[in-house]
Design a protein around this motif. Structure first.
Motif, PDB file in Angstrom:
ATOM      1  N   ASN A 247      10.942 -12.107   1.928  1.00 51.23           N
ATOM      2  CA  ASN A 247      10.403 -12.321   0.588  1.00 51.23           C
ATOM      3  C   ASN A 247       9.464 -11.186   0.196  1.00 51.23           C
ATOM      4  OD1 ASN A 247       9.957 -15.828   1.422  1.00 51.23           O
ATOM      5  ND2 ASN A 247      11.724 -14.863   0.425  1.00 51.23           N
ATOM      6  N   ALA A 248       8.633 -10.751   1.151  1.00 49.89           N
ATOM      7  CA  ALA A 248       7.711  -9.646   0.883  1.00 49.89           C
ATOM      8  C   ALA A 248       8.467  -8.372   0.535  1.00 49.89           C
ATOM      9  CB  ALA A 248       6.800  -9.420   2.088  1.00 49.89           C
TER      10      ALA A 248
ATOM     11  N   ARG B 232       0.816  -1.218   0.000  1.00 49.67           N
ATOM     12  CA  ARG B 232       0.000   0.000   0.000  1.00 49.67           C
ATOM     13  C   ARG B 232       0.847   1.264   0.000  1.00 49.67           C
ATOM     14  NH1 ARG B 232      -4.899  -2.285   3.899  1.00 49.67           N
ATOM     15  NH2 ARG B 232      -6.227  -2.958   2.137  1.00 49.67           N
ATOM     16  N   GLN B 233       2.155   1.121   0.155  1.00 45.86           N
ATOM     17  CA  GLN B 233       3.040   2.274   0.037  1.00 45.86           C
ATOM     18  C   GLN B 233       3.473   2.534  -1.408  1.00 45.86           C
ATOM     19  OE1 GLN B 233       6.322   2.002   2.867  1.00 45.86           O
ATOM     20  NE2 GLN B 233       4.979   1.047   4.393  1.00 45.86           N
TER      21      GLN B 233
ATOM     22  N   VAL C  56       7.659  -7.771 -17.003  1.00 44.37           N
ATOM     23  CA  VAL C  56       8.904  -7.175 -16.510  1.00 44.37           C
ATOM     24  C   VAL C  56       9.319  -7.819 -15.188  1.00 44.37           C
ATOM     25  CG1 VAL C  56      10.001  -5.042 -15.725  1.00 44.37           C
ATOM     26  CG2 VAL C  56       8.482  -5.002 -17.719  1.00 44.37           C
ATOM     27  N   ALA C  57       8.340  -8.093 -14.324  1.00 42.20           N
ATOM     28  CA  ALA C  57       8.661  -8.749 -13.053  1.00 42.20           C
ATOM     29  C   ALA C  57       9.282 -10.119 -13.291  1.00 42.20           C
ATOM     30  CB  ALA C  57       7.403  -8.869 -12.197  1.00 42.20           C
TER      31      ALA C  57
ATOM     32  N   GLU D 293      10.058  -4.227  -3.227  1.00 40.93           N
ATOM     33  CA  GLU D 293      11.165  -3.438  -3.774  1.00 40.93           C
ATOM     34  C   GLU D 293      11.244  -3.581  -5.296  1.00 40.93           C
ATOM     35  OE1 GLU D 293      14.555  -4.849  -1.677  1.00 40.93           O
ATOM     36  OE2 GLU D 293      13.985  -3.894   0.229  1.00 40.93           O
ATOM     37  N   THR D 294      11.032  -4.798  -5.787  1.00 39.65           N
ATOM     38  CA  THR D 294      11.059  -5.022  -7.234  1.00 39.65           C
ATOM     39  C   THR D 294       9.893  -4.313  -7.911  1.00 39.65           C
ATOM     40  OG1 THR D 294      12.122  -7.176  -6.878  1.00 39.65           O
ATOM     41  CG2 THR D 294      11.138  -6.782  -9.040  1.00 39.65           C
TER      42      THR D 294
END
Length: 421
Positions: free
Chosen positions: A404-405, A336-337, A374-375, A410-411
């Motif tokens: 992992n989250a 949510r950020q 892209v991911a 970040e990705t």
């Protein structure tokens, strides 16, 4: 090598055999939340709910191997494995859901559930949403929306408007629960008028294939009331939310707060081993058994029960429901950020998340598709869902960690910063 495999698939399997991603990945190994391709590249699996307790969990592998080395045979012989598993699994259910049929897939489970509703009511009419998927048998394919059946949808099936977050039923998210119930009531009236009568409503309790739009405890209360007053059954497809994925509860129907008549289970049940089940009240089971001469050669065989039992024990012993609650809440806060002009909503339950991309009320399916591709190129495996395939879908294996989250978010943050609206 990839092009060679694609050509062989087309030659040997025929056309239109689906694969993930524009450039498919040849996966050769898995462990925990990780997958490796043929070139040795590692991917963080944020999509695969099949490996519920993690890819190749050693306790599940050991249970399958040990039982296969002793016995695997027809299910019409007596065997304690299915009884031991039934007792342990049914201990996680309430609402007198106390009897079970073992099958091999979620599709089979849903097919049986539909017949249970017809056996109990003596009627044939069935209802599902107009943006769902419940499997591949002829009966359940008539409920699904991926491709219309040859000759059109049969007269005994009604597909009601699905919940939607961009254009909510009834004009607002607050109005949507009652509006959905009103759609079910209209469909019941149509089935009765057409002479089919109303047997049951099949749905995923969190509307996973619809994109979990605006779902919260109590959402289905008006619909449950409509179905009960009409004398039909509620058939609850727990293939995606079940076995603790929602974090707060073992089952999606518990999270929503209603009592189904039948629950169906599938993919996560055996951690990738093909096993599924139908769980029902004794009166429902008796009606089905009286109306249909049903047996399943492989459903509940000794090896499948060993796989399912090992999976269930791992969930319990490793605290994976609690992990889904803890890591899920942490991951949702991070998600949510994220900031991007096309992010319309970020939502989730336990280890099930969605990011909806839209421009106003217009879904941004192409943009979502580019994010997925892209991911994948950056080592994160994702999926998408929704009527316009505009919702990023994440449902990682249950051992998914806070670390992992953080890698996932970040990705995604880096990807979204580089992708203009």
């Amino acid at each position: 090598m990839t092009n060679d495999l694609i050509a062989r698939r087309a030659r040997l399997l025929g056309p239109n055999v689906p694969t993930f991603y524009e450039e498919p990945v040849q996966i050769v190994r898995g462990e925990g939340v990780w997958l490796w391709d043929a070139e040795g590249r590692r991917y963080l699996d944020c999509y695969n709910n099949v490996a519920h307790v993690g890819h190749c969990h050693p306790k599940v592998v050991e249970a399958i191997s040990a039982q296969a080395a002793v016995l695997n045979t027809h299910t019409r012989y007596l065997h304690e494995g299915i009884l031991d598993y039934a007792e342990r699994l049914l201990g996680h259910f309430g609402h007198d859901l106390s009897q079970i049929i073992m099958v091999c897939t979620g599709s089979e489970a849903n097919d049986v559930a539909l017949r249970m509703a017809q056996a109990v009511t003596g009627k044939t009419g069935l209802i599902a949403t107009d943006n769902t998927y419940h499997g591949n048998t002829t009966a359940v394919a008539h409920l699904s929306t991926r491709r219309p059946p040859i000759g059109g949808y049969p007269g005994h099936v009604r597909r009601v408007p699905a919940p939607d977050s961009l254009v909510p039923l009834g004009g607002s998210l607050a109005a949507q629960p009652q509006a959905f119930a009103d759609g079910v009531a209209r469909a019941i009236a149509e089935l009765e008028e057409a002479g089919h009568g109303f047997a049951g409503l099949m749905l995923c309790p969190i509307f996973a294939n619809e994109g979990t739009p605006g779902i919260a405890p109590g959402f289905l209360d008006p619909t449950v009331d409509v179905v009960r007053r009409a004398g039909g059954l509620i058939l609850c497809d727990e293939v995606q939310p079940g076995f603790g994925r929602v974090g707060s509860h073992w089952w999606g129907h518990e999270f929503l707060g209603f009592a189904p008549d039948v629950v169906t289970l599938g993919k996560p049940m055996g951690n990738g081993h093909p096993v599924g089940a139908v769980v029902a009240r004794p009166d429902v089971m008796a009606a089905f058994r009286g109306a249909f001469g049903y047996f399943n050669t492989f459903g509940g065989n000794p090896v499948s029960c060993a796989a399912a039992m090992a999976t269930l024990r791992v969930i319990e012993e490793e605290g994976l429901v609690e992990n889904a609650r803890d890591v899920g809440g942490y991951a949702l806060g991070l998600l949510r950020q994220l900031r991007h002009p096309l992010i319309a909503d970020v939502r989730g339950f336990g280890l099930f998340f969605g990011i909806e991309f839209a421009q106003g009320a217009q879904p941004a399916g192409d943009f979502c598709g580019r994010v997925v591709e892209v991911a994948k190129a950056r080592g994160i495996l994702l999926g998408r869902v929704g009527r316009a395939q505009h919702i990023l879908k994440m449902r990682p294996p249950m051992p998914f960690s806070r670390g992992n989250a953080e890698q996932l978010v970040e990705t995604l943050d880096a990807i979204l910063r580089e992708m203009p609206a």
